[in-house]
Scaffold this motif. Structure first.
Motif, PDB file in Angstrom:
ATOM      1  N   ALA B 216       5.939  -4.023   1.059  1.00 61.35           N
ATOM      2  CA  ALA B 216       4.337  -3.219   1.493  1.00 61.35           C
ATOM      3  C   ALA B 216       4.906  -1.899   1.205  1.00 61.35           C
ATOM      4  N   ILE B 217       6.139  -1.427   1.353  1.00 60.54           N
ATOM      5  CA  ILE B 217       6.417  -0.101   1.394  1.00 60.54           C
ATOM      6  C   ILE B 217       6.544   0.267  -0.300  1.00 60.54           C
ATOM      7  N   SER B 218       7.152  -0.655  -0.957  1.00 60.42           N
ATOM      8  CA  SER B 218       7.533  -0.440  -2.446  1.00 60.42           C
ATOM      9  C   SER B 218       6.168  -0.409  -3.179  1.00 60.42           C
ATOM     10  N   ILE B 219       5.066  -1.326  -2.761  1.00 60.92           N
ATOM     11  CA  ILE B 219       3.720  -1.183  -3.387  1.00 60.92           C
ATOM     12  C   ILE B 219       3.203  -0.055  -2.830  1.00 60.92           C
ATOM     13  N   LEU B 220       3.237   0.372  -1.631  1.00 59.12           N
ATOM     14  CA  LEU B 220       2.098   1.628  -1.308  1.00 59.12           C
ATOM     15  C   LEU B 220       2.887   3.015  -2.234  1.00 59.12           C
ATOM     16  N   ALA B 221       4.324   2.885  -2.370  1.00 53.52           N
ATOM     17  CA  ALA B 221       4.957   3.989  -3.142  1.00 53.52           C
ATOM     18  C   ALA B 221       4.633   4.204  -4.343  1.00 53.52           C
ATOM     19  N   GLU B 222       4.436   2.976  -5.086  1.00 51.67           N
ATOM     20  CA  GLU B 222       4.021   2.691  -6.321  1.00 51.67           C
ATOM     21  C   GLU B 222       2.783   3.302  -6.626  1.00 51.67           C
ATOM     22  N   ILE B 223       1.749   2.936  -5.532  1.00 57.06           N
ATOM     23  CA  ILE B 223       0.457   3.479  -5.621  1.00 57.06           C
ATOM     24  C   ILE B 223       0.396   4.823  -5.651  1.00 57.06           C
ATOM     25  N   ILE B 224       1.203   5.433  -4.692  1.00 59.09           N
ATOM     26  CA  ILE B 224       1.107   7.001  -4.598  1.00 59.09           C
ATOM     27  C   ILE B 224       1.675   7.740  -5.726  1.00 59.09           C
TER      28      ILE B 224
END
Lengths: 107, 241
Positions: B216-224
């Protein structure tokens, strides 16, 4: 709108609804590497409880004092903070930036 | 700030309507400027109104000198949206983190057991087929979409809608092999090479994530990261001190 810890206006309305004296502090101008962008807000009640931020934590103490005073006298205030401020040792921004913060009572 | 003004701003934010709060520094006088209407004496000066409309369009707050004195223009633009397809374990970690980051989050999953409210407190969970829900939600240029079901009959129709929309981020969970198979299926239904290339897959920044929360962190970081690169103003934090 999702309820988040960043819903400062929602918190202000809720505190007001509980009969508390409430003030809002808003970053209105920044120069240099200020930690929070223009529009960032801090909500304060008459006892100094706060939510949100107008800096990385370096000027909140001073802003809360002014906010509590604004709740008492109802007068809006424009505060300047920066390394050249005479209070630099108290509330100067370690990052070297400058910010202007508008403080006003809600209601 | 008048309580009525505060409540009007809140109402606008809740209905995802952009508004600029105009405030005179000297005395705290206020006006509200919406896309099509104005509320308040202060905004009747043409230069104040023009500056407020510019802030409304850019989403940037600023202090400006006007014929009515120095005013602060506080732009409240709708929060970035995140549409999550699949109310799965990763979503349970991703959704609260995204909400904390300032996203309006919508979860779509037609499967009752997954979409159960108790799994996603305080978040809109839409129990519909992804293509129907996506058509209704209309992803725009402030929307990120990520599919997490691993099930082609749920992920693919959602991706079809997302890839034809202006969504600034489209991600899809799955290994490289899964992603290749996905490409074959989506090509068959008319998705072009260029459209398919918009999908971030395998999803997320490569930080060696293993657990659902780490993914989830890796996905959110990529979105940001994608959002920041797109240059949109909303909620973009200033450079750290």
């Amino acid at each position: 709108m999702t309820a988040t810890s960043e819903d400062i206006l929602g918190t202000a309305a809720a505190w007001k609804g509980q009969g508390r004296g409430v003030a809002l502090a808003t970053v209105t101008l920044t120069w240099g590497s200020s930690p929070r962008p223009v529009g960032s807000q801090l909500v304060v009640d008459q006892d100094g409880h706060m939510m949100g931020s107008v800096s990385g934590g370096c000027i909140e103490g001073a802003v809360v004092r002014e906010a509590v005073a604004a709740i008492k006298d109802g007068k809006p205030r424009l505060l300047d903070f920066g390394v050249t401020d005479e209070q630099a040792w108290d509330v100067g921004l370690a990052c070297g930036g400058k910010v202007q913060v508008f403080v006003e009572r809600v209601g | 700030m008048k309580l009525e003004t505060l409540k009007a701003v809140q109402a606008a934010r809740e209905s995802r309507r952009a508004v600029v709060l105009v405030k005179r520094i000297a005395d705290g006088a206020e006006a509200l400027v919406y896309g099509e209407s104005v509320d308040g004496e202060l905004a009747s000066a043409p230069d104040v109104l023009a500056a407020a409309r510019a802030a409304l369009a850019s989403g940037r707050s600023d202090t400006v000198e006007t014929s009515a004195g120095k005013v602060f223009l506080h732009a409240f633009v709708p929060a970035r949206r995140l549409i999550v397809v699949g109310a799965v374990h990763i979503a349970q970690a991703l959704v609260p983190m995204a909400a904390m980051t300032g996203f309006d989050v919508v979860v779509i999953d037609p499967r009752r057991a997954f979409a159960a409210d108790h799994r996603f407190p305080n978040v809109t969970v839409v129990q519909e087929w992804p293509d129907e829900a996506m058509e209704r939600l209309k992803p725009d240029a402030t929307t990120a979409v990520v599919t997490l079901t691993h099930d082609p009959k749920l992920d693919d129709p959602a991706l079809e809608v997302a890839l034809k929309s202006d969504a600034y981020y489209v991600g899809s969970l799955g290994s490289r092999r899964t992603h290749e198979k996905r490409k074959a299926r989506l090509t068959e239904v008319g998705i072009s090479e260029a459209q398919f290339a918009r999908i971030h897959g395998p999803v997320g920044l490569n930080i060696g994530a293993k657990s659902p929360a780490e993914i989830a962190i890796s996905i959110l970081a990529e979105i940001i990261q994608t959002h920041a690169a797109s240059g949109q103003p909303a909620e973009r934090p200033a450079k750290a001190a």
